[in-house]
Design a protein around this motif. Sequence first.
Motif, PDB file in Angstrom:
ATOM      1  N   ALA A  95       1.347 -17.186   9.043  1.00 32.35           N
ATOM      2  CA  ALA A  95       0.520 -16.052   7.916  1.00 32.35           C
ATOM      3  C   ALA A  95       1.085 -15.532   7.108  1.00 32.35           C
ATOM      4  O   ALA A  95       2.179 -16.161   7.249  1.00 32.35           O
ATOM      5  CB  ALA A  95       0.323 -15.048   9.529  1.00 32.35           C
ATOM      6  N   THR A  96       0.777 -15.144   5.742  1.00 35.04           N
ATOM      7  CA  THR A  96       1.756 -14.771   5.241  1.00 35.04           C
ATOM      8  C   THR A  96       2.231 -13.001   5.142  1.00 35.04           C
ATOM      9  O   THR A  96       1.524 -12.906   5.635  1.00 35.04           O
ATOM     10  CB  THR A  96       0.514 -14.264   3.549  1.00 35.04           C
ATOM     11  N   ASP A  97       3.715 -12.892   4.675  1.00 36.29           N
ATOM     12  CA  ASP A  97       4.015 -11.506   4.989  1.00 36.29           C
ATOM     13  C   ASP A  97       3.842 -10.686   4.143  1.00 36.29           C
ATOM     14  O   ASP A  97       4.829 -10.963   3.116  1.00 36.29           O
ATOM     15  CB  ASP A  97       5.570 -11.610   5.068  1.00 36.29           C
ATOM     16  N   TYR A  98       2.449  -9.577   4.140  1.00 30.65           N
ATOM     17  CA  TYR A  98       1.904  -9.239   3.619  1.00 30.65           C
ATOM     18  C   TYR A  98       2.927  -7.570   2.629  1.00 30.65           C
ATOM     19  O   TYR A  98       3.057  -7.516   1.676  1.00 30.65           O
ATOM     20  CB  TYR A  98       0.807  -8.866   3.649  1.00 30.65           C
ATOM     21  N   TYR A  99       2.813  -6.934   4.119  1.00 26.91           N
ATOM     22  CA  TYR A  99       4.967  -6.439   3.889  1.00 26.91           C
ATOM     23  C   TYR A  99       6.330  -6.907   2.709  1.00 26.91           C
ATOM     24  O   TYR A  99       6.299  -6.609   1.719  1.00 26.91           O
ATOM     25  CB  TYR A  99       5.165  -5.876   5.385  1.00 26.91           C
ATOM     26  N   GLY A 100       6.059  -8.247   2.731  1.00 25.88           N
ATOM     27  CA  GLY A 100       7.234  -9.235   2.849  1.00 25.88           C
ATOM     28  C   GLY A 100       6.813  -9.177   0.767  1.00 25.88           C
ATOM     29  O   GLY A 100       7.993  -8.943  -0.099  1.00 25.88           O
ATOM     30  N   VAL A 101       5.723  -9.494   0.631  1.00 20.40           N
ATOM     31  CA  VAL A 101       5.347  -9.806  -0.604  1.00 20.40           C
ATOM     32  C   VAL A 101       4.910  -8.041  -2.083  1.00 20.40           C
ATOM     33  O   VAL A 101       5.963  -8.309  -2.670  1.00 20.40           O
ATOM     34  CB  VAL A 101       3.740 -10.150  -0.932  1.00 20.40           C
ATOM     35  N   LEU A 102       5.202  -7.311  -0.434  1.00 19.24           N
ATOM     36  CA  LEU A 102       5.005  -5.841  -1.215  1.00 19.24           C
ATOM     37  C   LEU A 102       6.558  -5.576  -1.435  1.00 19.24           C
ATOM     38  O   LEU A 102       7.030  -4.471  -2.084  1.00 19.24           O
ATOM     39  CB  LEU A 102       4.309  -4.484  -0.591  1.00 19.24           C
ATOM     40  N   GLY A 103       7.193  -6.067  -1.128  1.00 19.75           N
ATOM     41  CA  GLY A 103       8.793  -5.641  -0.728  1.00 19.75           C
ATOM     42  C   GLY A 103       9.216  -3.898   0.854  1.00 19.75           C
ATOM     43  O   GLY A 103      10.120  -3.871  -0.196  1.00 19.75           O
ATOM     44  N   LEU A 104       8.227  -4.972   1.300  1.00 24.87           N
ATOM     45  CA  LEU A 104       8.467  -3.230   2.316  1.00 24.87           C
ATOM     46  C   LEU A 104       8.292  -4.089   3.557  1.00 24.87           C
ATOM     47  O   LEU A 104       8.778  -5.212   3.965  1.00 24.87           O
ATOM     48  CB  LEU A 104       6.689  -2.414   2.534  1.00 24.87           C
ATOM     49  N   ALA A 105       9.363  -3.379   4.075  1.00 23.96           N
ATOM     50  CA  ALA A 105       9.293  -3.675   5.667  1.00 23.96           C
ATOM     51  C   ALA A 105       7.935  -3.195   6.833  1.00 23.96           C
ATOM     52  O   ALA A 105       6.807  -2.547   6.079  1.00 23.96           O
ATOM     53  CB  ALA A 105      10.674  -2.706   6.473  1.00 23.96           C
ATOM     54  N   ARG A 106       8.162  -4.347   7.701  1.00 24.47           N
ATOM     55  CA  ARG A 106       6.720  -3.580   8.851  1.00 24.47           C
ATOM     56  C   ARG A 106       6.359  -2.005   8.697  1.00 24.47           C
ATOM     57  O   ARG A 106       7.898  -1.532   8.960  1.00 24.47           O
ATOM     58  CB  ARG A 106       7.151  -4.605   9.920  1.00 24.47           C
ATOM     59  N   GLY A 107       5.419  -1.607   9.053  1.00 21.95           N
ATOM     60  CA  GLY A 107       5.318  -0.225   9.564  1.00 21.95           C
ATOM     61  C   GLY A 107       5.671   0.874   8.371  1.00 21.95           C
ATOM     62  O   GLY A 107       5.315   1.755   8.851  1.00 21.95           O
ATOM     63  N   ALA A 108       5.877   0.151   6.882  1.00 21.73           N
ATOM     64  CA  ALA A 108       5.480   0.812   5.675  1.00 21.73           C
ATOM     65  C   ALA A 108       4.481   1.661   5.720  1.00 21.73           C
ATOM     66  O   ALA A 108       3.204   1.616   6.156  1.00 21.73           O
ATOM     67  CB  ALA A 108       5.864   0.160   4.870  1.00 21.73           C
ATOM     68  N   SER A 109       4.430   2.762   5.071  1.00 23.95           N
ATOM     69  CA  SER A 109       3.261   3.710   5.625  1.00 23.95           C
ATOM     70  C   SER A 109       2.548   3.619   3.810  1.00 23.95           C
ATOM     71  O   SER A 109       2.691   2.839   2.813  1.00 23.95           O
ATOM     72  CB  SER A 109       4.212   5.334   5.171  1.00 23.95           C
ATOM     73  N   ASP A 110       0.867   4.330   4.568  1.00 21.17           N
ATOM     74  CA  ASP A 110       0.632   4.096   2.937  1.00 21.17           C
ATOM     75  C   ASP A 110       0.868   4.780   1.783  1.00 21.17           C
ATOM     76  O   ASP A 110       0.468   3.901   0.525  1.00 21.17           O
ATOM     77  CB  ASP A 110      -0.560   4.805   3.769  1.00 21.17           C
TER      78      ASP A 110
END
Length: 378
Positions: A2-17
């Motif tokens: 699975a693609t790391d969609y958080y990583g694509v946006l430069g964010l960590a898991r659990g990032a807020s909206d």
Amino acid sequence: MATDYYGVLGLARGASDADIKKAYRRLARDLHPDVNPDPEAKERFQEVSRAYQALTDPDKRRIVDLGGDPFDSSAGAGAGSPFGGAGFGGLGDIMDAFFGGGVGGRGPRSRVRAGDDALIVLELDLEQTVFGTTEDITVDTAVLCGTCSGAGTAPGTHPTTCATCSGRGEVQSVQRSFLGQVVSTRPCPTCAGTGQVIPDPCPECGSEGRVRARRTIPVKVPAGVEDGMRIRLTGRGEVGPGGGPAGDLYVEIRERPHEVFTRDGEDLHCHVTLPMTAAALGTTLPLTLLDGEETDVDVRPGTQAGTVTTLRGKGAPRLRATGRGNLQVHVDVQTPTKLDAEQEKLLRELAALRGEDRREPAGEGHGGLFSRVRKPFR
Ligand SMILES: [Zn+2]
Ligand SMILES: [Zn+2]
């Protein structure tokens, strides 16, 4: 993987909206094809856009958070389905209905489906099955709704895209399992998988596109049909949901018993009863055939009980060939039961003349009447 969609946006898991929106806006400013002509940037912008979509749609984000990929086509996400563009009533939808397409991971299914076949029993007299007839039958069946012509919508209104599934016709759920995350797709419960809802149902059919009606249909019954056979009337069955193509109507033939004749395929049978004297002396028997024709059955002198006389071509017409079967006339011989004194005397004289007055045990030797053991006829 699975693609790391958080990583694509430069964010960590659990990032807020808010973080997701902020990160997306920042990246889009740099990468949008309008501001950045670099082909690599264009590709990156597409990745970022997908990540943004995946993390802002609660259903998709749930899949991402469980380690799945909402855009994974093998999971039947249907990411490529044309949202809101699912029409119905077109030929393609009808073909889908016939070939079972459009269900389970292949986009919304059609509201239009083929109708069921219907069966009705038609009781006929033997004359009618043998010689053919045309009968009016009354059937209670589903017919196309006259108000909406199958669309299911109130006049002047249209179906709208289902809000639950955004028109995809299916919803996803993710389950933890022994093997990892399992993404499963099932038809949308709100729209029954069609991707559309009808906000203003047709007042006549209540969005079904069909109504029940009683109609009378003439059925042509060919000569020679038999009990249990079915005549198919193509397209005279039930109209399908959404005004889908009608099924077929099957008319099953039931043959009523006849007083005189019985039927065995293309052959007819009847029984005639002769007095013993007529069987011995021979006679002609008048017989009315099934079609009303009068004929004579020739009974030869010495006719035995159980003799079958065949009248060729007087049976039922052959259904899928030319010609007719036969009429088999079974002869029953009546033994007199009430003899007056004179009749008895005559019979005794006859018996004496024929040497039939001697009593011999059955099965022993020769001569006497009682020794002749016959096979009983059926
Ligand atoms: Zn839906
Ligand atoms: Zn209607």
